[in-house]
Design a protein around this motif. Sequence first.
Motif, mmCIF file in Angstrom:
data_model
loop_
_atom_site.group_PDB
_atom_site.id
_atom_site.type_symbol
_atom_site.label_atom_id
_atom_site.label_comp_id
_atom_site.label_asym_id
_atom_site.label_seq_id
_atom_site.Cartn_x
_atom_site.Cartn_y
_atom_site.Cartn_z
ATOM 1 N N ARG A 156 -6.932 -4.130 3.256
ATOM 2 C CA ARG A 156 -5.905 -3.189 3.731
ATOM 3 C C ARG A 156 -6.505 -2.237 4.767
ATOM 4 N NH1 ARG A 156 -4.207 -2.526 -2.055
ATOM 5 N NH2 ARG A 156 -2.547 -4.060 -2.356
ATOM 6 N N GLN A 157 -7.693 -1.725 4.451
ATOM 7 C CA GLN A 157 -8.353 -0.804 5.397
ATOM 8 C C GLN A 157 -8.574 -1.476 6.741
ATOM 9 O OE1 GLN A 157 -11.973 1.013 3.948
ATOM 10 N NE2 GLN A 157 -10.906 1.839 2.148
ATOM 11 N N MET A 158 -9.070 -2.683 6.681
ATOM 12 C CA MET A 158 -9.363 -3.428 7.900
ATOM 13 C C MET A 158 -8.104 -3.610 8.750
ATOM 14 S SD MET A 158 -10.659 -7.267 8.236
ATOM 15 C CE MET A 158 -8.913 -7.624 8.268
ATOM 16 N N LEU A 159 -6.966 -3.839 8.049
ATOM 17 C CA LEU A 159 -5.704 -4.045 8.756
ATOM 18 C C LEU A 159 -5.002 -2.704 9.051
ATOM 19 C CD1 LEU A 159 -4.330 -7.139 6.756
ATOM 20 C CD2 LEU A 159 -5.264 -7.188 9.069
ATOM 21 N N GLY A 160 -5.595 -1.604 8.577
ATOM 22 C CA GLY A 160 -5.002 -0.275 8.827
ATOM 23 C C GLY A 160 -3.783 0.026 7.969
ATOM 24 N N ILE A 161 -3.748 -0.540 6.743
ATOM 25 C CA ILE A 161 -2.617 -0.287 5.837
ATOM 26 C C ILE A 161 -2.970 0.869 4.907
ATOM 27 C CG2 ILE A 161 -1.134 -1.285 4.043
ATOM 28 C CD1 ILE A 161 -1.989 -4.065 5.100
ATOM 29 N N GLU A 162 -1.968 1.737 4.642
ATOM 30 C CA GLU A 162 -2.212 2.877 3.739
ATOM 31 C C GLU A 162 -2.532 2.434 2.320
ATOM 32 O OE1 GLU A 162 0.530 6.243 3.407
ATOM 33 O OE2 GLU A 162 0.779 6.002 5.593
ATOM 34 N N ILE A 185 -0.167 -6.710 2.822
ATOM 35 C CA ILE A 185 -1.187 -7.387 3.637
ATOM 36 C C ILE A 185 -0.548 -8.520 4.445
ATOM 37 C CG2 ILE A 185 -3.225 -8.906 3.491
ATOM 38 C CD1 ILE A 185 -4.141 -7.114 1.136
ATOM 39 N N ARG A 186 0.296 -9.318 3.781
ATOM 40 C CA ARG A 186 0.937 -10.436 4.483
ATOM 41 C C ARG A 186 1.858 -9.943 5.606
ATOM 42 N NH1 ARG A 186 4.106 -12.825 0.578
ATOM 43 N NH2 ARG A 186 3.544 -11.319 -1.029
ATOM 44 N N GLN A 194 0.494 -8.018 13.121
ATOM 45 C CA GLN A 194 -0.690 -8.018 13.988
ATOM 46 C C GLN A 194 -0.998 -9.409 14.539
ATOM 47 O OE1 GLN A 194 -4.068 -6.067 12.209
ATOM 48 N NE2 GLN A 194 -2.873 -4.305 11.507
ATOM 49 N N LYS A 195 -0.143 -10.396 14.227
ATOM 50 C CA LYS A 195 -0.367 -11.788 14.657
ATOM 51 C C LYS A 195 -1.762 -12.280 14.266
ATOM 52 C CE LYS A 195 2.990 -11.390 18.284
ATOM 53 N NZ LYS A 195 3.477 -11.731 19.590
ATOM 54 N N ASN A 196 -2.115 -11.965 13.016
ATOM 55 C CA ASN A 196 -3.420 -12.344 12.502
ATOM 56 C C ASN A 196 -3.233 -13.394 11.409
ATOM 57 O OD1 ASN A 196 -5.883 -12.555 11.296
ATOM 58 N ND2 ASN A 196 -6.278 -10.348 11.212
#
Lengths: 356, 356
Positions: free
Chosen positions: B97-103, B309-310, B316-318
């Motif tokens: 989550r951190q990596m993707l910038g999610i709270e 996350i999904r 983010q098109k990741n």
Amino acid sequence: MWNNTEVTKKLSIKFPIIQAGMAGGITTPELVAAVSNAGGLGMIGAGYMTPEELESNIQKVRDLTSKSFGVNLFVPEKPVVLQEEIESANQLLEPIRQMLGIEKKNDVPQIDTAVFDEQIQIVLKYEVPVCSFTFGIPQREIIDKLNNNGIITIGTATTVKEAIMNEAAGMNMIVVQGSEAGGHRGSFAESFDHSMIGTMALIPQVADQVSIPIIAAGGITDGRGVLASLVLGAKAVQMGTAFVTCKESGANELHKKAILNATEEQAVITRAFSGKPARGLNNAFIKKMKEHETTLPAYPIQNILTQDIRSEAVKQKNKEFMALWCGQNPRLSKNLHAAELIEMITNQVETIINKF
Amino acid sequence: MWNNTEVTKKLSIKFPIIQAGMAGGITTPELVAAVSNAGGLGMIGAGYMTPEELESNIQKVRDLTSKSFGVNLFVPEKPVVLQEEIESANQLLEPIRQMLGIEKKNDVPQIDTAVFDEQIQIVLKYEVPVCSFTFGIPQREIIDKLNNNGIITIGTATTVKEAIMNEAAGMNMIVVQGSEAGGHRGSFAESFDHSMIGTMALIPQVADQVSIPIIAAGGITDGRGVLASLVLGAKAVQMGTAFVTCKESGANELHKKAILNATEEQAVITRAFSGKPARGLNNAFIKKMKEHETTLPAYPIQNILTQDIRSEAVKQKNKEFMALWCGQNPRLSKNLHAAELIEMITNQVETIINKF
């Protein structure tokens, strides 16, 4: 015509049905000859045979049939042998040996890869019409030598990549074996987990990528499976479990009976018997070893270590410690003569074709 | 006639081809209607839909087609929720989550099983022609009520036992889903491992044990798979992955592209996304969670935990953190309109039939 394919023509057989060359005494000369005499291709499972045993088997088959037949060989593997791995496997096996009354074992297993070359020499000497391989691809010069001597070579693949590798290596045909298959599958190029592709998905994907004829294997037991395989793009099928329960098969009677009474979800994957994942009916030995599966020595070390247990279990008629190899459709298995099985299958195929 | 079966007659469709009711936005009204208009049966994947979303989807499909169509529902499961399991799963997910910038997430996931009853009410209200179920068998009174209202009920089975249970429960038809299938399989009565039966082996064994019509699923992508399934004893097929890559599908473009470029061994089984084993293309998320697979919370808890996350991965098109559901024959997938896919399949079937 369903029974006039590239494979029936090249192998000079009447029906596109090959009996898998299962090792361990299942493919008696009587079974091999009965399959060939009935219009299929019988195959001697020579994986664990000494050169003398192979020679004697070929002679016996020749006495019983003038038709074409084949020999299946295991491409040898020589894994790194860690003494501590062997010791810890023996520690797990010792209580089972004690229970079965087997003497303590302290030998270091020896792997003799020279046997393979002798087996090839015998196949050449006796001009065996067909030679198939499992567990890898032999050196190019071996394949070329067989082909140059008019012997048809058949490789085994469990993924598209393995099929392409077999074609590139010069194999004439290829057994494409889905995850339903009983016993050991022929996976060699990729991890076993990644090679668990179902037959329905695997055959057409391989058919699109190779030009040598495909022989479908894995989960094929009757006319429905045979015709479905041809529809998917195969030019023949190879059946294992279906022949294990035949009257001429050398499988232990307890093994046959276990398959005839089994349901599909009882045929599980285990490394416990040989160190290589294989599909067999769940029993006490598989359950006891389950939690240690990942740390058991590699094939063929574990296979050598469990040999005494498997032999003693047969002597004691104790199926809980025997390797009850079985594919995923035991519910379709029958205890027929091989010729009756082949007749049943060909009749089923004809009946289905007439419906469409 | 291959396209005149018990299933085509009962469902009033031209071809025995059903588009799987895949959840998560894949089955747009455009896809469902296109399949039905082309002669197959389109199916709304309503597993995760709110009652309002389902209602709106049914209305949109009705606007686009006058043909028959279906709705797929998930039979609700309410596992025991252990707070410590959730906490330890969240600890694993937090760095991602951190990596993707999610709270940071601290909610306790809530399971609302009442939604299922509301979904059933909507199916009844709109007289949806077909209602199929995954992840179990609903209560007898629900099945009876649907049947009594002229709605055709379809269960899902992954073993012979599950098929027999579905027939006994009053289902009109049954999807029999082999281990090749993409996404979540419908296993419910036995352990997932024991339910990994290949389509080639599973269909004939079920066909011998039930009398309701079988719809084959798992590893079927083109005319070869469709005809092979009918030969094995099915009366229709259900295809998932083959429709995911269609132009009308709502799957993320990265998901479609990943399937179109994948090879068969990349479609692995994972519990990482939902807590229930499902087949999807291997990526960073699956690899990161691999060693913790056995201790992740059960479905649908883990599914709720990974939702953010999904979603963020899609934004983010990741594709490394998206669920790229895919069956075992991505090599056969095509980016066609649904009608073109169905036309291609029916042509292939006709061509193969003419060969036999």
